[in-house]
Design an enzyme around this catalytic site. Structure first.
Site, PDB file in Angstrom:
ATOM      1  N   HIS A  13       1.756   4.560  -2.837  1.00  0.00           N
ATOM      2  CA  HIS A  13       1.852   6.015  -2.628  1.00  0.00           C
ATOM      3  C   HIS A  13       3.236   6.513  -3.064  1.00  0.00           C
ATOM      4  O   HIS A  13       3.368   7.537  -3.724  1.00  0.00           O
ATOM      5  CB  HIS A  13       1.679   6.350  -1.142  1.00  0.00           C
ATOM      6  CG  HIS A  13       0.255   6.284  -0.646  1.00  0.00           C
ATOM      7  ND1 HIS A  13      -0.745   7.062  -1.174  1.00  0.00           N
ATOM      8  CD2 HIS A  13      -0.320   5.563   0.353  1.00  0.00           C
ATOM      9  CE1 HIS A  13      -1.887   6.816  -0.521  1.00  0.00           C
ATOM     10  NE2 HIS A  13      -1.653   5.906   0.402  1.00  0.00           N
ATOM     11  N   HIS A  57       0.838  -1.202   0.000  1.00  0.00           N
ATOM     12  CA  HIS A  57       0.000   0.000   0.000  1.00  0.00           C
ATOM     13  C   HIS A  57       0.881   1.263   0.000  1.00  0.00           C
ATOM     14  O   HIS A  57       0.729   2.136  -0.856  1.00  0.00           O
ATOM     15  CB  HIS A  57      -0.917  -0.030   1.224  1.00  0.00           C
ATOM     16  CG  HIS A  57      -1.842   1.145   1.327  1.00  0.00           C
ATOM     17  ND1 HIS A  57      -3.159   1.088   0.922  1.00  0.00           N
ATOM     18  CD2 HIS A  57      -1.643   2.418   1.747  1.00  0.00           C
ATOM     19  CE1 HIS A  57      -3.716   2.274   1.103  1.00  0.00           C
ATOM     20  NE2 HIS A  57      -2.823   3.106   1.613  1.00  0.00           N
ATOM     21  N   GLU A  58       1.800   1.320   0.949  1.00  0.00           N
ATOM     22  CA  GLU A  58       2.628   2.535   1.058  1.00  0.00           C
ATOM     23  C   GLU A  58       3.552   2.685  -0.153  1.00  0.00           C
ATOM     24  O   GLU A  58       3.831   3.805  -0.584  1.00  0.00           O
ATOM     25  CB  GLU A  58       3.431   2.528   2.357  1.00  0.00           C
ATOM     26  CG  GLU A  58       2.579   2.559   3.634  1.00  0.00           C
ATOM     27  CD  GLU A  58       1.511   3.645   3.649  1.00  0.00           C
ATOM     28  OE1 GLU A  58       1.715   4.715   3.051  1.00  0.00           O
ATOM     29  OE2 GLU A  58       0.438   3.409   4.256  1.00  0.00           O
TER      30      GLU A  58
HETATM   31 ZN    ZN Z   1      -3.114   5.198   1.846  1.00  0.00          ZN
END
Ligand code: ZN
Length: 506
Positions: free
Chosen positions: A269, A265-266
């Site tokens: 980003h 997830h990170e």
């Molecule tokens: Zn997030």
């Protein structure tokens, strides 16, 4: 480039440097700083952020903007010069519309409400928190009034985080989601036995998990020459410039999903920020188009890639070598099924892909009603519990696991929640177009090739930074504005197959 633009760029670069220096201090605070550093750190941060605010909102920037607006009037909308002026103007006006008194009051209300919320949550007693929330609702309303809106006060708050998006537009999208997903959740509940996820709780050595997660994200395309991974209580990603975009993760021996999916997830980003054009660095164009679009990148890698069968066809053999004991007797497909188990739950941050948006939807509905005065704060817990029952089919046993669970309402922050769902929808909408453009995409995943996907995202999303609003970006990349249809089709297809739900029902 004109002298005026050069002058403005110099100021904007300084503003960027100040806020990035603050980001380094924040990263340190969340990862390595000893507890004794808190007081000095908060002084340092507020000094840096104040200097950056003062520099950015100066009269000189206002004057330069007006002159540059004339100078760039004839240029194409997507040209560098016109975009830098337009986006800087948007930020400048937002910061100017809120009076220093209102900003101080909002900061004070948030810091007063935080300990009250913590106590109320600990004791499961909403009444303790109600007066602070009344105050926060009123301040949200005053911010909306100060920013200005045409139809509905929520428009002003939404426009601040998701530029160009309106409450009506979002309501229509959420209504479509509700119609499709509430029955799917009920169908999944009737077929709950179809997916067994006990393997995820068999105990996985933490240090090996952290190493494995970093290895996976670097194979997906997260550039370790310009990034690193550390441990923090709440995972996040942060950027100090194009050459230094970091992630954090957390790890639990007893639950596999936390570390690997947190890291993926990170890294989603972070890959967004690593892909922004050097030409827009140290200007307001550098950054995500919106929190929702940023979340689309993390969710896309986490769910549409990391929770797909082709992904596990590729990675499962190496995962089994890393964890031979807990994975004994499990195969790639069994593991893929386990990491996709869906079931209604009370806590948003623990929710799976299908049920997650319902948690966001009910918060969006309640925020708009509170703001527009059709719901009273004192009636909020009842409204919350009714909606959880009707969307997820479960009873809320107490306010701690209900209306008091999120930190968000302890500060003045209406308009933030929708970004989480917008992220899921944008991710699916982009992926639909990627699949059309790259027909053998998933065959590539099975071979461990993710570079085609990353290159597509770089070209169509990442390099633009904040140049376009979310809908402008989507129209350019996919040919249409935000729509729920691709996400609905995706979950119906995937979870229909996982849970053996007959096509007639979905
Ligand atoms: Zn997030």
């Amino acid at each position: 480039m004109s002298d005026k633009l050069k002058r403005m760029k110099t100021i904007l670069a300084e503003v960027t440097d100040l806020s990035r220096a603050a980001a380094v201090l924040e990263w340190d605070q969340e990862t390595y700083m000893p507890p004794g550093g808190v007081a000095a750190r908060s002084d340092q941060l507020s000094t840096l952020l104040r200097l950056s605010h003062v520099r950015f909102t100066s009269d000189e920037v206002g004057r330069l903007l007006s002159e540059l607006e004339e100078e760039t009037a004839g240029l194409p909308y997507d040209s560098y010069e016109a975009s830098v002026v337009r986006v800087t103007r948007r930020d400048y006006d937002q910061e100017h519309k809120l009076s220093p008194e209102l900003i101080t009051e909002v900061a004070r209300a948030s810091s007063t409400a935080r300990p009250v919320w913590l106590k109320a949550r600990r004791e499961g007693d909403f009444k303790l928190f109600a007066p602070a929330l009344e105050k926060n609702v009123e301040l949200n309303r005053r911010i909306a009034d100060a920013l200005g809106y045409k139809d509905r006060p929520y428009d002003a708050l939404l426009d601040r985080s998701e530029p160009g998006m309106t409450t009506d537009e979002l309501e229509a999208i959420f209504a479509e989601l509700k119609k499709a997903i509430v029955p799917l959740i009920a169908d999944i509940a009737r077929h709950a036995d179809a997916v067994d996820d006990r393997v995820l709780y068999r105990g996985f050595e933490p240090a090996v998990q952290v190493r494995y997660a970093l290895d996976v994200v670097s194979k997906l395309g997260y550039d370790l020459e310009r990034g690193r991974q550390d441990i923090s209580a709440h995972p996040f990603s942060t950027s100090f410039g194009p050459g230094d975009v970091r992630i954090t993760t957390r790890v639990s021996r007893d639950f596999f999903n936390e570390c690997l999916f947190g890291s993926i997830h990170e890294s989603g980003h972070a890959m967004y920020n690593q892909g922004m054009g050097d030409d827009i660095d140290r200007t307001p164009l550098w950054g995500g188009a919106s929190p929702g679009v940023h979340e689309s990148q993390s969710r896309l890698w986490e769910n549409l890639v990391g929770r797909s069968l082709p992904f596990w066809k590729h990675f499962f053999p190496s995962l089994r070598s890393a964890f031979p004991e807990p994975l004994r007797g499990v195969d790639d497909e069994g593991f893929f099924r386990a990491v996709n188990r869906s079931y209604p739950s009370l806590i948003r941050v623990e929710a799976d892909e299908v049920t997650y948006n319902m948690h966001v939807l009910l918060r969006f509905e309640l925020e708009t009603e509170l703001l527009e005065g059709t719901l009273k704060v004192s009636d909020l817990p009842e409204a919350w519990n009714e909606r959880v029952k009707s969307y997820l089919g479960i009873n809320v046993p107490n306010d701690r696991e209900g209306v008091l669970q999120d930190i968000h309402w302890s500060s003045v922050s209406f308009g933030i929640f929708p970004g989480y769902t917008i992220g899921n929808l944008v991710g699916a909408q982009l992926m639909e177009k990627v699949r059309a453009d790259i027909p053998d995409l998933e065959a590539g995943f099975e071979r461990g090739e993710f570079v085609a996907l990353l290159a597509w995202l770089r070209k169509n999303v990442h390099r633009h930074g904040r140049k376009f609003t979310p809908n402008e970006l989507l129209e350019r990349a996919t040919g249409r504005p935000l729509t729920a249809a691709p996400w609905i089709a995706y979950v119906r297809r995937k979870y229909g197959a996982l849970y053996g739900i007959k096509p007639a029902r979905i």
